[in-house]
Design an enzyme around this catalytic site. Structure first.
Site, PDB file in Angstrom:
ATOM      1  N   LYS A 171       0.863  -1.177   0.000  1.00 32.74           N
ATOM      2  CA  LYS A 171       0.000   0.000   0.000  1.00 32.74           C
ATOM      3  C   LYS A 171       0.907   1.237   0.000  1.00 32.74           C
ATOM      4  CE  LYS A 171      -2.672   3.420   1.454  1.00 32.74           C
ATOM      5  NZ  LYS A 171      -2.127   4.797   1.473  1.00 32.74           N
ATOM      6  N   GLU A 246       9.433   1.212  11.187  1.00 28.73           N
ATOM      7  CA  GLU A 246      10.517   2.189  11.060  1.00 28.73           C
ATOM      8  C   GLU A 246       9.870   3.558  11.140  1.00 28.73           C
ATOM      9  OE1 GLU A 246      12.498   5.070   9.516  1.00 28.73           O
ATOM     10  OE2 GLU A 246      12.463   3.937   7.654  1.00 28.73           O
ATOM     11  N   CYS A 280      13.709  10.721   7.306  1.00 25.89           N
ATOM     12  CA  CYS A 280      13.640  10.383   8.729  1.00 25.89           C
ATOM     13  C   CYS A 280      15.010  10.310   9.377  1.00 25.89           C
ATOM     14  CB  CYS A 280      12.903   9.057   8.922  1.00 25.89           C
ATOM     15  SG  CYS A 280      13.585   7.699   7.948  1.00 25.89           S
ATOM     16  N   GLU A 378      10.975  17.012  15.030  1.00 26.90           N
ATOM     17  CA  GLU A 378      11.474  16.710  13.688  1.00 26.90           C
ATOM     18  C   GLU A 378      10.947  17.757  12.707  1.00 26.90           C
ATOM     19  OE1 GLU A 378      12.021  12.654  11.039  1.00 26.90           O
ATOM     20  OE2 GLU A 378      10.178  12.906  12.192  1.00 26.90           O
TER      21      GLU A 378
END
Length: 474
Positions: A171, A246, A280, A378
């Site tokens: 997906k 992750e 990331c 972040e």
């Protein structure tokens, strides 16, 4: 480009209408994909379940042959796939082609690694017994991948799953599904049997609900935010689903006073500004020892001034757009907050929003402090805040002061200092004088709230198998 679902060896456009895929650099539509939901996800899972018994019994050599055909086709069409990736995601074309090559490296690595999925025999404690340890594929694997690396994240999950003997349902992100569609077309051309690989585009919540509840699914592998990862973990508890997650990062970069400054600047630029800071593992906060801070900032400003912002399809562009308005506003908020609390902008600090596109100029901030948002959240954008420190222990403490633990970087020419820092950073990935450590043959993943499990390397294959212990009395 009209994308389609690929279920049980057939392409279809079933779903609740279509999703328009837009170019973040121009605001123009580049294609459509079906807005699939529970029905399409269920069909894909059931197709994978039906194909699993046959696929799991094929030899590692047969699986490797098909994977290498896919690998070769992907490299043969890397410019075409890279162009699709750039148009739907925004990153510069050269960087997009590099991502396709990186994706192919996972396919070839796991094609070979699948041949070395060894069990073992253990000496028994009693005469007349044998102890065998076998490895067998976990079963149907489903994946949910992010928009920032639409080729690499899918390949890093799909290749080891197939090499281990699992069947697969993918997906892709709603923002960047067309890259996945083209990669599946090439996989179909490679000759994977019907039902072994399946692709469903559409609603994340509806498709995810099937993925986490269907009894035939035995593993979910996800890359994305920590918040969504936690929600998927909750949903998966009812079926005790095997998970690889992750998740988010907040990577520190430490520059010690004995570092090679040219190498450090090169590494920071590679880590911080790749993909416009939308990774990331990109450096999010930079800690520089006070004695070299001014010189480092000067050199980083000079290097940053050479970066070119624009449409990723244009010659010489090194920084593409941010993916959407929300991403732009978060970057803007972080810079404004930092400036209001005493940070100084050396370069950048602004952007442009025209024609539904969002560009932010690469930015270097000095005088950063721990009370600023950019040092705790972040950013996911091209902003490099610099904060000074005095002692090595202080840098380690600042670096570890986060709930995340995906990647960290540091620069020093001292083996003694470097060994100590590497061993005391609470991160799954550590780059020592290296701003780009990711590679197919090494395990990728985080500690703390940055996830569960590893992708890549030997560990990346082990993630898709079960360990079976057989005790034999003879």
């Amino acid at each position: 480009m009209e994308g389609k679902n690929y279920i049980n060896g057939e392409w279809n456009t079933e779903g609740d209408g279509v999703i328009n895929v837009m170019n973040p650099a121009t605001g123009e539509q580049v294609g459509t994909v079906p807005n699939g939901g529970e029905k399409e996800a269920t069909a894909a899972v059931e197709a994978a379940a039906a194909a699993f018994p046959g696929w799991s019994k094929t030899t590692a050599y047969e699986r490797a042959e098909l994977l290498m055909k896919w690998h070769d086709l992907l490299l043969e069409h890397k410019e075409e796939v890279g162009e699709i990736l750039t148009k739907e995601m925004g990153k510069p074309l050269a960087e997009a082609i590099g991502e396709v090559e990186y994706s192919a490296s996972f396919i070839s690595w796991f094609a070979e690694e699948g041949k070395r999925l060894y069990g073992r025999t253990i000496p028994a404690s009693k005469e007349g017994k044998r102890i065998q340890i076998n490895k067998q594929p976990v079963g149907v694997v489903v994946s949910i991948t992010p928009w920032n690396f639409p080729a690499a994240m899918m390949a890093r999950k799909m290749a080891p799953a197939l090499a281990a003997g699992c069947t697969f349902v993918s997906k892709p992100a709603k923002l960047t599904p067309l890259t996945a569609v083209r990669m599946f077309e090439l996989a179909e051309e490679a000759g994977f049997p019907k039902g072994v690989i399946n692709l469903v585009t559409g609603s994340a919540s509806k498709i995810g609900k099937v993925f986490t509840s269907h009894p035939d699914v035995r593993k979910l592998t996800f890359t994305g935010s920590t918040e969504i990862g936690k929600e998927l973990m909750k949903q998966s508890s009812e079926t005790m689903l095997n998970l690889s997650l992750e998740l988010g990062g907040h990577a520190p970069i430490i520059v010690l006073d004995d570092a090679n400054l040219d190498l450090a600047v090169e590494g920071v630029v590679a880590s911080k500004f790749r993909n416009a800071g939308q990774t990331c593992v990109c450096g999010n906060r930079i800690y520089v020892q006070s004695g070299i801070a001014d010189e480092f900032a000067k050199r980083l400003q000079e290097a940053t001034s050479k970066l070119k912002v624009g449409n990723g399809m244009d010659e010489g562009v090194t920084i593409g757009p941010l993916v959407d308005k929300d991403g732009y506003e978060k970057v803007q908020q972080h810079v404004q907050d930092a400036v209001s609390k005493g940070a100084k902008v050396l370069i950048g600090g602004d952007g442009s929003t025209e024609n539904d596109s969002y560009f932010y100029n690469p930015t270097v901030l000095v005088n950063a402090s721990s009370d600023m948002l950019v040092m705790h959240e972040e950013t996911f954008g091209p902003v490099a805040p610099i904060m000074t420190f005095e002692k090595d222990e202080e840098a380690i403490k600042l670096a570890n002061d986060t709930r995340f633990g995906l990647a960290a970087y540091f620069f020093t020419d001292s083996m003694t200092r470097g060994t100590y820092i590497a061993e005391n950073l609470d991160y799954g990935i550590v780059g020592w004088n290296d701003g780009a450590p990711s590679t197919a043959q090494a395990p990728f993943g985080g500690m703390k709230e940055s996830g569960i499990g590893r992708e890549g390397g030997q560990e990346g294959l082990e993630a898709f198998v079960e360990t079976k212990y057989i005790s034999i009395k003879i």
